[in-house]
Motif scaffolding. Sequence first.
Motif, short mmCIF file in Angstrom:
data_model
loop_
_atom_site.label_atom_id
_atom_site.label_comp_id
_atom_site.label_asym_id
_atom_site.label_seq_id
_atom_site.Cartn_x
_atom_site.Cartn_y
_atom_site.Cartn_z
N ASN B 158 63.66 51.41 30.45
CA ASN B 158 63.87 50.04 30.96
C ASN B 158 64.83 49.24 30.06
OD1 ASN B 158 62.42 49.11 28.76
ND2 ASN B 158 60.68 48.33 29.94
N ASP B 162 62.15 50.71 26.49
CA ASP B 162 60.86 51.39 26.53
C ASP B 162 61.01 52.55 27.51
OD1 ASP B 162 59.26 48.16 26.74
OD2 ASP B 162 59.66 49.37 24.95
N ILE B 164 59.19 54.45 30.44
CA ILE B 164 58.13 54.04 31.37
C ILE B 164 57.75 55.23 32.25
CG2 ILE B 164 57.54 52.40 33.21
CD1 ILE B 164 58.11 50.98 30.61
N TYR B 169 53.82 52.34 33.29
CA TYR B 169 53.15 52.47 31.99
C TYR B 169 54.13 52.78 30.87
CZ TYR B 169 49.23 52.88 35.16
OH TYR B 169 48.33 52.65 36.16
N LYS B 170 53.98 52.04 29.79
CA LYS B 170 54.84 52.26 28.63
C LYS B 170 54.31 53.46 27.85
CE LYS B 170 56.12 49.83 24.41
NZ LYS B 170 56.36 48.55 23.76
N ALA B 219 51.64 45.64 26.30
CA ALA B 219 52.04 46.40 27.49
C ALA B 219 50.92 47.32 27.91
CB ALA B 219 53.28 47.21 27.17
#
Lengths: 132, 391
Positions: B158, B162, B164, B169-170, B219
Amino acid sequence: MASTTKKLLEGRVYNKYEWVLMDEGNTATVGISNHGQTQLGEMFHVELPVVGDSVEINDSCGSVESLHAATDVFAPLSGEIVEVNTILKSSPNLINKSPLNHGWLFKMKVKDVTELGKLIAEEQYLATLEDF
Amino acid sequence: MMTSLMTQARLLQKYSKCFRDIPQHYVRNVTRTLATHSTTYKALVSKSTNIHKNLAFEQYLYSTIDFHHTNLLFLWRNDPCVVIGRHQNPWVECNIGFLQEHNIALARRHSGGGTVYHDNGNLNCTFFTARNGYNRKRNLNLLVEAITKSWDIDLTVNERDDIILDGLYKISGTAAKLDKTKGYHHCTLLFNVQADTLQEALSATHIGCKSKATASFPARIANLADADNTITYEALIASVAEQFLAQNRENQVYSAEWVDPGSIEGCKDINKIQEDLQKWEWVFGKTPPFHIHRQFRKDFKGYSSHVQIHLDIKAEIVCGLVEKIQINMKGFDSKNIEEFIRVLHQECIGLQFRKHTLEYKLNELLNTSHMYDADMEIGNWIMSCILDNVQ
C-alpha cells in the motif's frame, strides 16, 4: 517577504542533500535541500545539534525522522553551532513546506571558509540532480 | 493432489541447496565481487534469535561494509520482544509491566517508524544498499513476488509501504535508516506470530501522556500462515533468498549464508554495540520529552467524617528522567502530608522514570516522614497513584 525570499535563494551552495547560505560575517545557515526533503518524505521528528557544540565537516549533527527513514544530518562545514531553529521541534514539517527558507536547521560559525570549495553552486547542483 | 506436508517437503528439498554454513572469515570477504562494476547480491541468515544481538549485528554490517557494488539481504528472527522506533515513547507504545512479567525483551532500534512485536513467527528482512540504490517499493515488491510465486495468496503493497494480505490485513511494517553514502530498509513479515501476546504487549495505557514522540499507526494484522499453512520459516527464507539472489548475473552463483554473530570475526565489536543497545539510557533515556497529567479521587472512610480526596499529578519526563513533578491534593488538610508532598517534589527530580526506582524512593520518604494512621494511609495512596503511571 518577497525581497527576503529572493535574498535567501541567492548564493546557496550544496552538497548532495543539504544547502548552505553564508552571511558576510562567516555565519552559515544550513538546511535540507528540496531534493533531500522530497526523498525523505513528511518529517515527523527533528533532533537538532546543541548550541555551543563544535563540529567537524561530515560529523553527524542532529537527525530527522520522516515517513521514509531516520536520517542523520551531517555538518557540511566545520565550525561551532550558534543557533538552532527551535520551531522545528513543534513543526518538523516546515522542512517539507519551506526547505530553503523557514525550514532551516541550524546556524554555525564557520572555522575554515575554504571548505566551501567542497560544495557546489545552486545552478550546477540543480543540473546534476538527475545523477542522484 | 499434494498434501500440505508434501508441499512443504517439496519446497524444502528445492531450496535446501540455497544455504550453507558460513566460514568464520566470511564477513571480511563479503565485499569481494566477481565482476568489477555490476552489483553483486548476497544474503545472510542469522543463527541468533536475540533481538539485541541481531540489532547489533545489523548495525555492524551497516557500518563495516561498503555497499557501492554490493546489495546485501539480512534475514533474522527473534525470541519474543517489542521493538520501538528511534524516536518513540515506550511508556505509550507498549505495556512495560506485561513485558517484564513475561520476559519479553524491549529494544529501541536506530531506524524510525513504529512499534512492532517479534517472536519466532516473524521474519525480519534488512536490505542494505548504497544511498542511491535505496528503494523500499522495489524491496517490498520483491518480497511479494517471492511469496506469491510459491503460494497462491493475495498480497499487495500500500501507499504506506505496508504489505497487505487479502486487501485488509497488515502482515509487514517497514522502517529505514539513511546516511551520506548508504542506507538500509528493514521490514517485518508476520507468518505465524502469537497474535494474542502481540495484542497484550502492544496495548499500553495511554492515559494522560502528551508528547512529540513518533506515534505508531495501529492496524489489523494477520499471519501468512492463516492464508496458507505451508508457509513456514524455512520455506519462507528459502523463497525470499532465492528471489533476491536471482538478481545476480548468470555466471555468479551465490548461496545464502548462515552466520552466528556471536562467533565470527568482529564479534567483539558486535558485543559492544549490543551492550550499548541494552542500556537503560538508550532504551528509555532516548524518549523525547513528554508530559503526564492525571487525576485521581478516593473516598476515605473511618474518620470522624466522610472525606473525599482529589489528587492532581503532573510530571515532565526528559531523557527518561523526572524533570519536574507536581502534586496537588484537595479535600483533606494535613501538615504532615503537605510536608511529604513538598519533599517528594524535590527528591524525585533526576530519578529514572522506572517503577522500582520511584517505588524505592517513595517508600523511603514515607518511612522517614513521621506520618501515622490516616496520614500514612493517604501517603500510601499517593504513592500508588504515582506508580500507576510508571508501569
